[in-house]
Design an enzyme around this catalytic site. Sequence first.
Site, PDB file in Angstrom:
ATOM      1  N   SER A 125      42.081  33.806  35.456  1.00 10.12           N
ATOM      2  CA  SER A 125      41.892  35.196  35.039  1.00 10.12           C
ATOM      3  C   SER A 125      43.223  35.891  34.826  1.00 10.12           C
ATOM      4  CB  SER A 125      41.178  35.990  36.132  1.00 10.12           C
ATOM      5  OG  SER A 125      40.034  35.349  36.570  1.00 10.12           O
ATOM      6  N   HIS A 146      39.405  31.337  28.863  1.00 14.18           N
ATOM      7  CA  HIS A 146      38.999  32.282  29.909  1.00 14.18           C
ATOM      8  C   HIS A 146      37.651  32.929  29.601  1.00 14.18           C
ATOM      9  CE1 HIS A 146      39.703  36.364  32.034  1.00 14.18           C
ATOM     10  NE2 HIS A 146      39.132  35.506  32.845  1.00 14.18           N
ATOM     11  N   GLU A 158      38.380  34.270  25.987  1.00 17.38           N
ATOM     12  CA  GLU A 158      39.770  34.397  25.538  1.00 17.38           C
ATOM     13  C   GLU A 158      40.382  33.004  25.422  1.00 17.38           C
ATOM     14  OE1 GLU A 158      41.531  38.532  27.273  1.00 17.38           O
ATOM     15  OE2 GLU A 158      41.188  36.971  28.735  1.00 17.38           O
ATOM     16  N   ASN A 196      41.520  41.479  31.152  1.00 21.20           N
ATOM     17  CA  ASN A 196      41.840  41.892  32.519  1.00 21.20           C
ATOM     18  C   ASN A 196      43.026  42.848  32.581  1.00 21.20           C
ATOM     19  OD1 ASN A 196      39.812  40.886  34.121  1.00 21.20           O
ATOM     20  ND2 ASN A 196      40.719  38.857  34.224  1.00 21.20           N
TER      21      ASN A 196
HETATM   22  P1  NAI Z   1      34.163  30.199  43.051  1.00 21.61           P
HETATM   23  O1  NAI Z   1      34.747  30.452  44.394  1.00 21.61           O
HETATM   24  O2  NAI Z   1      32.771  30.631  42.760  1.00 21.61           O
HETATM   25  O3  NAI Z   1      34.232  28.610  42.713  1.00 21.61           O
HETATM   26  C1  NAI Z   1      35.408  27.861  42.859  1.00 21.61           C
HETATM   27  C2  NAI Z   1      34.991  26.417  43.132  1.00 21.61           C
HETATM   28  O4  NAI Z   1      36.161  25.591  43.053  1.00 21.61           O
HETATM   29  C3  NAI Z   1      34.375  26.200  44.499  1.00 21.61           C
HETATM   30  O5  NAI Z   1      33.151  25.494  44.365  1.00 21.61           O
HETATM   31  C4  NAI Z   1      35.416  25.371  45.261  1.00 21.61           C
HETATM   32  O6  NAI Z   1      34.832  24.450  46.169  1.00 21.61           O
HETATM   33  C5  NAI Z   1      36.116  24.650  44.118  1.00 21.61           C
HETATM   34  N1  NAI Z   1      37.507  24.274  44.375  1.00 21.61           N
HETATM   35  C6  NAI Z   1      38.489  25.047  44.897  1.00 21.61           C
HETATM   36  N2  NAI Z   1      39.658  24.355  44.906  1.00 21.61           N
HETATM   37  C7  NAI Z   1      39.387  23.137  44.351  1.00 21.61           C
HETATM   38  C8  NAI Z   1      40.182  21.991  44.046  1.00 21.61           C
HETATM   39  N3  NAI Z   1      41.493  21.961  44.305  1.00 21.61           N
HETATM   40  N4  NAI Z   1      39.576  20.913  43.477  1.00 21.61           N
HETATM   41  C9  NAI Z   1      38.247  20.931  43.195  1.00 21.61           C
HETATM   42  N5  NAI Z   1      37.448  21.998  43.456  1.00 21.61           N
HETATM   43  C10 NAI Z   1      38.020  23.077  44.021  1.00 21.61           C
HETATM   44  O7  NAI Z   1      35.204  30.836  42.014  1.00 21.61           O
HETATM   45  P2  NAI Z   1      34.910  31.406  40.545  1.00 21.61           P
HETATM   46  O8  NAI Z   1      34.487  32.817  40.648  1.00 21.61           O
HETATM   47  O9  NAI Z   1      34.064  30.440  39.806  1.00 21.61           O
HETATM   48  O10 NAI Z   1      36.407  31.415  39.941  1.00 21.61           O
HETATM   49  C11 NAI Z   1      37.041  30.210  39.559  1.00 21.61           C
HETATM   50  C12 NAI Z   1      38.198  30.511  38.622  1.00 21.61           C
HETATM   51  O11 NAI Z   1      37.692  31.261  37.502  1.00 21.61           O
HETATM   52  C13 NAI Z   1      39.333  31.344  39.217  1.00 21.61           C
HETATM   53  O12 NAI Z   1      40.541  30.931  38.627  1.00 21.61           O
HETATM   54  C14 NAI Z   1      38.978  32.762  38.775  1.00 21.61           C
HETATM   55  O13 NAI Z   1      40.095  33.615  38.707  1.00 21.61           O
HETATM   56  C15 NAI Z   1      38.415  32.483  37.385  1.00 21.61           C
HETATM   57  N6  NAI Z   1      37.499  33.510  36.894  1.00 21.61           N
HETATM   58  C16 NAI Z   1      36.571  34.104  37.724  1.00 21.61           C
HETATM   59  C17 NAI Z   1      35.733  35.091  37.238  1.00 21.61           C
HETATM   60  C18 NAI Z   1      34.711  35.753  38.104  1.00 21.61           C
HETATM   61  O14 NAI Z   1      34.176  36.797  37.705  1.00 21.61           O
HETATM   62  N7  NAI Z   1      34.376  35.223  39.288  1.00 21.61           N
HETATM   63  C19 NAI Z   1      35.802  35.541  35.840  1.00 21.61           C
HETATM   64  C20 NAI Z   1      36.750  34.787  35.024  1.00 21.61           C
HETATM   65  C21 NAI Z   1      37.582  33.840  35.554  1.00 21.61           C
END
Ligand code: NAI
Length: 298
Positions: A125, A146, A158, A196
């Site tokens: 993000s 993104h 994006e 963002n």
């Molecule tokens: P989340 O916490 O829902 O999911 C992240 C997942 O990645 C978890 O299942 C975790 O177990 C796994 N994980 C963490 N480290 C890992 C690794 N080294 N290897 C393999 N799996 C790993 O997070 P979310 O919300 O899906 O966000 C993920 C990414 O997307 C972040 O970079 C965030 O900034 C970005 N993002 C999030 C948005 C949102 O609204 N939540 C919107 C746009 C982008």
Amino acid sequence: MLTTPSHPFHTLGIVGTGAMGRGIAQLAAQAGLEVSLHDARTGAVDEARDFIAGVWSRGVAKGRLSEDDLARYRARLHEATELADLAGCDIVVEAIVEKLEAKQELFTRLEGILDDQAVLATNTSSLSVTAIASACRLPQRVIGFHFFNPVPLMKIVEVIPGLRTTSEVVERVEALGQAMGHFTARATDTPGFLVNHAGRAFGTEALRLLGEGVADPTTIDRLLVDQGGFRMGPFSLLDLTGLDVSQAVMESIYHQYYEEARFRPSPLTRSRLAAGLLGRKSGEGFYRYVDGQAQVPD
Ligand code: NAI
């Protein structure tokens, strides 16, 4: 199947199958790609596949999808138990934790597994795509891709080239985003990219209003929805995004802009985070969630 010559991606890997990874996987399978899912947490891939299957099943119940579609889509979702099981993917999209070192380490490991032609895409993000790519042997194949939450409903993505990304990679990924049904917005690799950065003002100002006791979250959200024409107010959005993810994004943008005051994060999110109030995912953030419905906490 994919037909546009400029996006010859047939196999897509997802690393991190949380809120974002599962949404990206859903769209990719619908667009005809074979999708391999990997997550560091045991059981996470099964949860993601069940979640996506539930979305498709509701589509069948509502007459939007056929049983055949459901069966074809489901058959395209595969589990990659080990990261090495992603070998052979044409593109890997990471949606893991929002930490530069974690994303760099992941891409470095993937470079040892994938072909040199494979594309490495990050759903970050706020982090610099160029900085993530700087750890890679072939930074020219690293790109920002993104999506927004919830991925299937927010029909924009994006596409962010790093300083060394080739135009071929940019065009292929843009074509892929369109094949997944989204409008692609090309953004430069600046903190928070386009959306963002532009949206920061609403979130940080809303937190200031709350911190100064001007109004409560319900009133501020209501005002922006009813009078500002927003689909969701800033506190509902913080809860949907997750305060853990939001806090990391706010800190990242603030520091990348050399502590510019207008981007300063709020102590209000940090204290909620410390209390484990992460938003919808933990059942409480600025609102409390009962059966998915927001209630105002006592
Ligand atoms: P989340 O916490 O829902 O999911 C992240 C997942 O990645 C978890 O299942 C975790 O177990 C796994 N994980 C963490 N480290 C890992 C690794 N080294 N290897 C393999 N799996 C790993 O997070 P979310 O919300 O899906 O966000 C993920 C990414 O997307 C972040 O970079 C965030 O900034 C970005 N993002 C999030 C948005 C949102 O609204 N939540 C919107 C746009 C982008």
